[in-house]
Design a protein around this motif. Structure first.
Motif, short mmCIF file in Angstrom:
data_model
loop_
_atom_site.label_atom_id
_atom_site.label_comp_id
_atom_site.label_asym_id
_atom_site.label_seq_id
_atom_site.Cartn_x
_atom_site.Cartn_y
_atom_site.Cartn_z
N GLY A 143 0.78 -1.23 0.00
CA GLY A 143 0.00 0.00 0.00
C GLY A 143 0.81 1.28 0.00
O GLY A 143 0.29 2.36 0.34
N LYS A 144 2.07 1.21 -0.40
CA LYS A 144 2.90 2.41 -0.41
C LYS A 144 2.45 3.37 -1.51
O LYS A 144 2.10 2.95 -2.62
N ASP A 145 2.46 4.64 -1.23
CA ASP A 145 2.10 5.66 -2.21
C ASP A 145 3.11 5.66 -3.35
O ASP A 145 4.33 5.62 -3.12
N ILE A 146 2.63 5.71 -4.61
CA ILE A 146 3.52 5.63 -5.76
C ILE A 146 4.52 6.78 -5.77
O ILE A 146 5.72 6.59 -6.01
N LYS A 147 4.05 7.98 -5.51
CA LYS A 147 4.95 9.14 -5.54
C LYS A 147 6.03 9.03 -4.46
O LYS A 147 7.18 9.40 -4.69
N THR A 148 5.65 8.51 -3.31
CA THR A 148 6.63 8.31 -2.24
C THR A 148 7.66 7.26 -2.65
O THR A 148 8.86 7.41 -2.39
N ALA A 149 7.20 6.20 -3.31
CA ALA A 149 8.10 5.14 -3.77
C ALA A 149 9.11 5.69 -4.77
O ALA A 149 10.31 5.36 -4.71
N ILE A 150 8.65 6.55 -5.67
CA ILE A 150 9.55 7.16 -6.66
C ILE A 150 10.56 8.08 -5.97
O ILE A 150 11.76 8.05 -6.27
N SER A 151 10.07 8.88 -5.04
CA SER A 151 10.95 9.80 -4.31
C SER A 151 12.04 9.03 -3.55
O SER A 151 13.21 9.42 -3.56
N ASP A 152 11.64 7.93 -2.92
CA ASP A 152 12.61 7.12 -2.17
C ASP A 152 13.66 6.52 -3.10
O ASP A 152 14.85 6.43 -2.73
N LEU A 153 13.25 6.09 -4.29
CA LEU A 153 14.20 5.54 -5.26
C LEU A 153 15.20 6.61 -5.68
O LEU A 153 16.41 6.36 -5.77
N MET A 154 14.70 7.80 -5.95
CA MET A 154 15.56 8.87 -6.44
C MET A 154 16.55 9.37 -5.39
O MET A 154 17.61 9.90 -5.72
N GLN A 155 16.19 9.22 -4.12
CA GLN A 155 17.03 9.76 -3.06
C GLN A 155 17.92 8.71 -2.39
O GLN A 155 18.51 8.96 -1.33
N ARG A 156 18.03 7.53 -3.01
CA ARG A 156 18.96 6.55 -2.48
C ARG A 156 20.40 7.08 -2.61
O ARG A 156 20.68 7.95 -3.43
N GLU A 157 21.29 6.52 -1.83
CA GLU A 157 22.67 6.94 -1.86
C GLU A 157 23.27 6.75 -3.27
O GLU A 157 22.99 5.75 -3.94
N GLY A 158 24.08 7.71 -3.72
CA GLY A 158 24.69 7.62 -5.04
C GLY A 158 25.63 6.43 -5.16
O GLY A 158 26.24 6.01 -4.17
N ARG A 159 25.73 5.89 -6.37
CA ARG A 159 26.60 4.74 -6.60
C ARG A 159 27.08 4.73 -8.04
O ARG A 159 26.59 5.51 -8.89
N SER A 160 28.01 3.87 -8.35
CA SER A 160 28.50 3.71 -9.73
C SER A 160 27.43 3.01 -10.56
O SER A 160 26.69 2.16 -10.06
N GLU A 161 27.39 3.38 -11.86
CA GLU A 161 26.38 2.74 -12.73
C GLU A 161 26.65 1.26 -12.90
O GLU A 161 25.72 0.45 -12.94
N PHE A 162 27.91 0.87 -13.03
CA PHE A 162 28.24 -0.53 -13.29
C PHE A 162 29.04 -1.11 -12.12
O PHE A 162 29.91 -0.46 -11.57
#
Length: 337
Positions: A318-337
């Motif tokens: 039941g997580k809100d879609i916009k919240t799920a997107i925001s959480d994905l975008m604000q994860r800690e930065g990492r290398s692409e590969f």
């Protein structure tokens, strides 16, 4: 060559594949559990619930009785929903055993079995004794039934551990508009076929929320990375995921209104309730069950799949879609590969 082939499952994809085989000169028996659908196919040569405004070949015969449909066939093509594969295969096994038949097995279903996390080919091999089947081949790739129906150019893959079986399937289906490549990576083709429906749900949701092309490209690219990580953890060839059953299938399923998974995601993004989306879709939305299976598999195997996890949380927690997107975008930065 002209072969006798049973196609089990008369949904949009199963019925159109049966029509392709019929057009290629094969003796095709299309089985459905629904007697009314069988009657419509045999008398009106239409399948109106699944394929609008299309007339099937008059030589294509539909059956409600499975034993009659598979009697004496050279090959059986399974195109039933994932949740029905085991029960249908079990019934087929009984008939094959009784009639001492050993056909080629092909499947074009896309999913992972709940709880067991088995791929479709694994289910078929478990349920149908080796004495009553030849090799199992997977038929998959970027293909909408609606496009194949109008002879749009379509390229897909026939994957099998047996090169001969893959080539056999290739020959069955090849037409000037329907081109089939062979592949030996059954694991990769099946994983790609199943998990791309998760990405299609997400892409539809982005559209429903009003996001643009940048967001959709990001989702498809990073989603494909997740599919590859899970697939290679089972021994799949990484190259498969940049082929027809990987990037090809993701593109077609995550960008088209013909995809019921995309349409389901779009409705969720527009604020529709999941139960309402399921009830009025009228067809199986494979991505819903696949999301659950893939998320659970990723947890068991320690494979990072943040997009799949986010979609799982939206669908099942039941997580809100916009919240799920925001959480994905604000994860800690990492290398692409």
């Amino acid at each position: 060559m002209s072969e006798k082939i049973a196609v089990l499952g008369a949904g949009s994809w199963g019925s159109i594949l049966a029509n392709v085989l019929d057009e290629n000169g094969h003796d095709v028996r299309l089985w459905s559990y629904n007697p009314k659908q069988v009657e419509e196919l045999n008398t009106q040569h239409t399948n109106s619930h699944y394929i609008k405004n299309f007339t099937f070949s008059k030589s294509l015969v539909a059956y409600a009785d499975m034993a009659s449909a598979i009697d004496g066939v050279d090959a059986i093509l399974f195109v039933v929903p994932t949740k029905a594969v085991r029960s249908v295969a079990h019934e087929v096994a009984g008939i094959l055993t009784a009639k001492h038949l050993q056909p080629e097995l092909i499947h074009a279903s896309k999913g992972i079995e709940q709880k067991t996390y088995k791929r479709i080919s694994q289910i078929l091999e478990e349920e149908i004794p080796a004495a009553n089947r030849k090799a199992v081949t997977v038929l998959s790739g970027p293909s909408h039934a609606e496009d194949v129906a109008r002879h749009d150019i379509t390229l897909i893959t026939a994957a099998s551990a047996s090169p001969e079986a893959a080539k056999y399937t290739q020959k069955l289906f090849m037409t000037p508009y329907f081109r089939v490549y062979t592949n030996s990576d059954v694991i990769g083709v099946e994983i790609g076929a199943a998990l791309k429906n998760i990405i299609a749900l997400g892409a539809g949701a982005l559209h429903g929320l009003g996001y643009g092309d940048n967001a959709k490209a990001a989702l498809m690219t990073r989603g494909l990375a997740e599919i590859s990580r899970l697939g290679t953890s089972f021994g799949a060839d990484p190259m498969t995921f940049i082929g027809l059953s990987g990037v090809g299938d993701v593109i077609v399923t995550a960008t088209s209104t013909n995809s019921r998974n995309w349409r389901a995601g779009d409705e969720l993004g527009r604020g529709e309730k999941l139960d309402d989306v399921i009830s009025h879709m009228g067809m199986v939305i494979e991505g819903l069950a696949t999301t659950k299976a893939a998320y659970e598999l990723s947890q068991k195997r320690g494979v990072s799949m943040p997009i799949t996890e986010a979609i799982y949380q939206v669908l099942y927690e039941g997580k809100d879609i916009k919240t799920a997107i925001s959480d994905l975008m604000q994860r800690e930065g990492r290398s692409e590969f």
